[in-house]
Design an enzyme around this catalytic site. Structure first.
Site, PDB file in Angstrom:
ATOM      1  N   HIS A  28       1.142  -0.881   0.075  1.00 12.00           N
ATOM      2  CA  HIS A  28      -0.165  -0.123  -0.336  1.00 12.00           C
ATOM      3  C   HIS A  28       1.015   1.290   0.149  1.00 12.00           C
ATOM      4  CE1 HIS A  28      -2.998  -3.176   0.966  1.00 12.00           C
ATOM      5  NE2 HIS A  28      -1.981  -3.442   2.381  1.00 12.00           N
ATOM      6  N   ARG A 125     -14.203  -3.886  11.510  1.00 16.33           N
ATOM      7  CA  ARG A 125     -13.791  -2.490  11.710  1.00 16.33           C
ATOM      8  C   ARG A 125     -13.285  -1.580  11.108  1.00 16.33           C
ATOM      9  NH1 ARG A 125      -8.470  -3.638  11.188  1.00 16.33           N
ATOM     10  NH2 ARG A 125      -7.932  -6.199  10.662  1.00 16.33           N
ATOM     11  N   ASP A 244       2.734  -6.507   2.813  1.00 19.85           N
ATOM     12  CA  ASP A 244       1.259  -6.196   2.975  1.00 19.85           C
ATOM     13  C   ASP A 244       2.076  -4.524   3.646  1.00 19.85           C
ATOM     14  OD1 ASP A 244      -0.786  -4.889   3.903  1.00 19.85           O
ATOM     15  OD2 ASP A 244      -0.460  -6.125   6.434  1.00 19.85           O
ATOM     16  N   ASN A 249      -2.374  -0.324  10.635  1.00 19.26           N
ATOM     17  CA  ASN A 249      -2.743  -0.767  12.160  1.00 19.26           C
ATOM     18  C   ASN A 249      -1.721  -1.331  12.802  1.00 19.26           C
ATOM     19  OD1 ASN A 249      -4.612   1.041  12.592  1.00 19.26           O
ATOM     20  ND2 ASN A 249      -6.230   0.204  11.436  1.00 19.26           N
TER      21      ASN A 249
END
Length: 305
Positions: A28, A125, A244, A249
């Site tokens: 990302h 979430r 990733d 988070n």
């Protein structure tokens, strides 16, 4: 909302040397916020982690290409991801998050910008609303573009989501194996259910990523390896891998990206499996035009030098 940093500044150099042309097929970018503000609906507010940092990490890990997945903190404004793809010199493609009312012209513009898939997120979430009927409409509209659908959910939703997944008319890529319980081993009920889904649907792929999220034992992630290596071996032509980065988070347990790369030969213990996982499968999905050219010319799928 406090801004979050979830990545290591100085990851170790991996001992494993990925084959030339290896693709990080799940990563990302965040911002930079001054140019690409975060969504007002974002459930977390990260520090900036832009294309320069991503491509520097790619090079330091010995990887060659990136597939940049639109982060939920940017909502349906894909500007940050498109910006990173544009700066990659052809070495990145993307997966978008789109508004159900997106026009055909806007989809065409995303395709021209390097997007090759759309992501549907069912993690409560992270998102407030996940309309299956609208998602299926989008899936039907992207099919003529040759795109695929990426779906992110947790294992307790697998039974509920199966009819929806089966109705998608494209390749379906399941993020992080549908987040099964790794503590139960490769023959735990959630892993068995996942394999049954993959067995029944040859158009279903998965990303064997997220050891830092899914492992119950922690580094060196032995439980993840034990559960996931059979998946890589059984579905060798339908698996993808990614870092990733920048690990949304995960500010409490920031992973070492070099250590994640060193999991690859444990998940894919042969050279053939490694090439499929890191090169052949992601290239077929994200750079199919290069696969066709390489096949016609008896060339390779490696990144240009």
């Amino acid at each position: 909302m406090t801004r979050i940093k979830s990545w290591a500044d100085h990851p170790t150099r991996p001992h494993f040397q990925p084959p030339a042309g290896a693709v990080d097929a799940h990563c990302h970018v965040f911002g930079p916020e001054r140019d690409f503000p975060f969504s007002a609906k974002a459930k977390y507010l990260p520090e900036d982690a832009g294309p320069d940092e991503l491509f520097a990490l790619r090079d330091s890990l010995g990887l060659s290409r990136n597939v940049i997945v639109q982060a939920s903190c940017h909502g349906t404004d894909n500007g940050a991801t498109l910006n990173a793809i544009a700066k990659s010199g052809g070495l990145a493609r993307g997966v978008a998050v789109v508004d159900p009312e997106i026009s055909d012209g806007e989809l065409a513009a995303l395709h021209a910008g390097g997007m090759r898939g759309v992501r549907f997120n069912f993690l409560k979430r992270l998102v407030d609303h996940a309309p299956k009927d609208k998602f299926l409409e989008i899936a039907g509209r992207i099919a003529p573009l040759g795109w695929h659908v990426v779906v992110y959910f947790e294992a307790d939703l697998l039974t509920e989501l199966t009819p929806f997944l089966e109705a998608i008319p494209t390749i379906v890529v399941i993020d992080h194996l549908g987040r099964p319980d790794m503590s139960e081993g490769p023959d735990g009920p959630e892993m068995k259910a996942f394999r049954a889904l993959m067995d029944a649907h040859p158009n279903f792929w998965t990303k064997v990523s997220g050891a830092e999220r899914l492992s119950r034992s922690g580094p060196p992630f032995d439980d993840f390896v034990a559960a996931v290596r059979p998946i890589v071996q059984r579905y060798s032509d339908r698996v993808l891998w990614g870092t990733d980065w920048p690990h949304p988070n995960m500010q409490d347990d920031i992973p070492d990206d070099g250590a994640l790369v060193d999991l690859i030969p444990r998940l894919a213990p042969t050279v053939d499996l490694q090439r499929r996982l890191l090169i052949e499968n992601p290239m077929r999905l994200y750079w199919p035009e290069l696969c066709s050219t390489a096949s016609a010319q008896s060339g390779s799928l490696e990144a240009p030098g």
